[in-house]
Design a protein around this motif. Structure first.
Motif, PDB file in Angstrom:
ATOM      1  N   THR A 170      87.384  48.543  35.860  1.00  0.00           N
ATOM      2  CA  THR A 170      88.333  49.068  36.846  1.00  0.00           C
ATOM      3  C   THR A 170      89.320  50.023  36.194  1.00  0.00           C
ATOM      4  O   THR A 170      89.608  51.101  36.726  1.00  0.00           O
ATOM      5  CB  THR A 170      89.080  47.902  37.526  1.00  0.00           C
ATOM      6  OG1 THR A 170      88.121  47.042  38.138  1.00  0.00           O
ATOM      7  CG2 THR A 170      90.053  48.403  38.568  1.00  0.00           C
ATOM      8  N   LEU A 171      89.848  49.647  35.046  1.00  0.00           N
ATOM      9  CA  LEU A 171      90.801  50.520  34.341  1.00  0.00           C
ATOM     10  C   LEU A 171      90.159  51.849  33.965  1.00  0.00           C
ATOM     11  O   LEU A 171      90.788  52.903  34.059  1.00  0.00           O
ATOM     12  CB  LEU A 171      91.359  49.826  33.098  1.00  0.00           C
ATOM     13  CG  LEU A 171      92.350  48.695  33.367  1.00  0.00           C
ATOM     14  CD1 LEU A 171      92.710  47.994  32.060  1.00  0.00           C
ATOM     15  CD2 LEU A 171      93.591  49.236  34.047  1.00  0.00           C
ATOM     16  N   GLY A 172      88.892  51.787  33.560  1.00  0.00           N
ATOM     17  CA  GLY A 172      88.182  53.023  33.225  1.00  0.00           C
ATOM     18  C   GLY A 172      88.090  53.958  34.415  1.00  0.00           C
ATOM     19  O   GLY A 172      88.253  55.173  34.288  1.00  0.00           O
ATOM     20  N   LEU A 173      87.819  53.399  35.593  1.00  0.00           N
ATOM     21  CA  LEU A 173      87.734  54.228  36.799  1.00  0.00           C
ATOM     22  C   LEU A 173      89.104  54.749  37.227  1.00  0.00           C
ATOM     23  O   LEU A 173      89.247  55.905  37.633  1.00  0.00           O
ATOM     24  CB  LEU A 173      87.117  53.430  37.950  1.00  0.00           C
ATOM     25  CG  LEU A 173      85.619  53.162  37.863  1.00  0.00           C
ATOM     26  CD1 LEU A 173      85.199  52.181  38.947  1.00  0.00           C
ATOM     27  CD2 LEU A 173      84.837  54.455  37.994  1.00  0.00           C
ATOM     28  N   LEU A 174      90.122  53.915  37.135  1.00  0.00           N
ATOM     29  CA  LEU A 174      91.455  54.322  37.571  1.00  0.00           C
ATOM     30  C   LEU A 174      92.065  55.392  36.662  1.00  0.00           C
ATOM     31  O   LEU A 174      92.976  56.103  37.081  1.00  0.00           O
ATOM     32  CB  LEU A 174      92.379  53.106  37.683  1.00  0.00           C
ATOM     33  CG  LEU A 174      92.057  52.157  38.830  1.00  0.00           C
ATOM     34  CD1 LEU A 174      92.961  50.923  38.775  1.00  0.00           C
ATOM     35  CD2 LEU A 174      92.189  52.855  40.173  1.00  0.00           C
ATOM     36  N   ASN A 175      91.578  55.482  35.432  1.00  0.00           N
ATOM     37  CA  ASN A 175      92.060  56.541  34.538  1.00  0.00           C
ATOM     38  C   ASN A 175      91.742  57.927  35.094  1.00  0.00           C
ATOM     39  O   ASN A 175      92.420  58.900  34.772  1.00  0.00           O
ATOM     40  CB  ASN A 175      91.455  56.405  33.139  1.00  0.00           C
ATOM     41  CG  ASN A 175      92.153  55.328  32.332  1.00  0.00           C
ATOM     42  OD1 ASN A 175      93.285  54.969  32.629  1.00  0.00           O
ATOM     43  ND2 ASN A 175      91.473  54.827  31.316  1.00  0.00           N
ATOM     44  N   ARG A 176      90.732  58.021  35.921  1.00  0.00           N
ATOM     45  CA  ARG A 176      90.346  59.303  36.522  1.00  0.00           C
ATOM     46  C   ARG A 176      91.201  59.652  37.737  1.00  0.00           C
ATOM     47  O   ARG A 176      91.049  60.704  38.319  1.00  0.00           O
ATOM     48  CB  ARG A 176      88.878  59.266  36.951  1.00  0.00           C
ATOM     49  CG  ARG A 176      87.917  59.187  35.790  1.00  0.00           C
ATOM     50  CD  ARG A 176      86.498  59.340  36.299  1.00  0.00           C
ATOM     51  NE  ARG A 176      85.795  58.094  36.008  1.00  0.00           N
ATOM     52  CZ  ARG A 176      84.754  57.654  36.670  1.00  0.00           C
ATOM     53  NH1 ARG A 176      84.301  58.306  37.703  1.00  0.00           N
ATOM     54  NH2 ARG A 176      84.169  56.546  36.321  1.00  0.00           N
TER      55      ARG A 176
END
Length: 190
Positions: A170-176
């Motif tokens: 989730t954090l990886g996606l929210l970084n975008r």
């Protein structure tokens, strides 16, 4: 644990105006797992119940059940203070503590019950079966408790691993950034 102690009395076998039983299992395990206050409380509850059943050993059995819970609790304290807290759930320890507790019960019966000749004759008949049954029963119950605890710990570890995996993704996606595409990707993760 109190229910287990009381059940041990009800499932007991009448012998010479007394009861051969497994009442000690509840207080011993309560003391081992929860300490002296819990062990003594469970022992007192089971002992008080036994006292009201009557017979010439009513008082000595009531008292000894309380003492057996205290013995389990003192072993708990010893194991914790010597940094061996995990041994609290060891079936072998439960076996030994119940064995000692039942030996103490036999001594209390002989010391307190009157007439003493009846008490000695009773102990000659009930000592070995009660000591063995309570010792093996305590070990068996502790094994079940330990296995259930281990199963719960494994399930919790698996759940935590899954939750951390979802959080990482989730954090990886929210970084975008958060937009429609990110929202759809997040919905697929969860």
């Amino acid at each position: 644990f109190s229910g287990l102690s009381i059940l041990g009395t009800y499932l007991g076998h009448p012998v010479q105006d007394a009861l051969a039983n497994t009442r000690a299992i509840g207080p011993v395990l309560a003391g081992l797992i929860g300490g002296p206050i819990l062990g003594t409380s469970v022992g007192f509850t089971g002992g008080l119940h036994r006292f009201f059943q009557g017979g010439f050993t009513a008082f000595s059995c009531g008292m000894s059940t309380t003492v057996e819970g205290l013995i389990g609790g003192l072993i708990h304290v010893y194991l914790i203070r010597t940094n061996r807290g995990q041994q609290v759930f060891n079936p072998g320890i439960a076996f030994l503590v119940a064995l000692v507790a039942e030996l103490v019960q036999m001594l209390i019966i002989i010391s307190v019950s009157r007439p003493i000749t009846d008490a000695v004759n009773l102990v000659k008949v009930i000592a070995l079966p009660m000591i063995l049954t309570s010792s093996f029963g305590s070990a068996l119950f502790m094994s079940i408790i330990r296995d259930q605890r281990d199963m719960r710990d494994r399930a919790a570890a698996e759940f935590l691993s899954r939750a951390l995996n979802i959080a990482e993704r989730t954090l990886g996606l929210l970084n975008r950034g958060f937009d429609t595409k990110t929202a759809k990707s997040l919905a697929q993760i969860i």
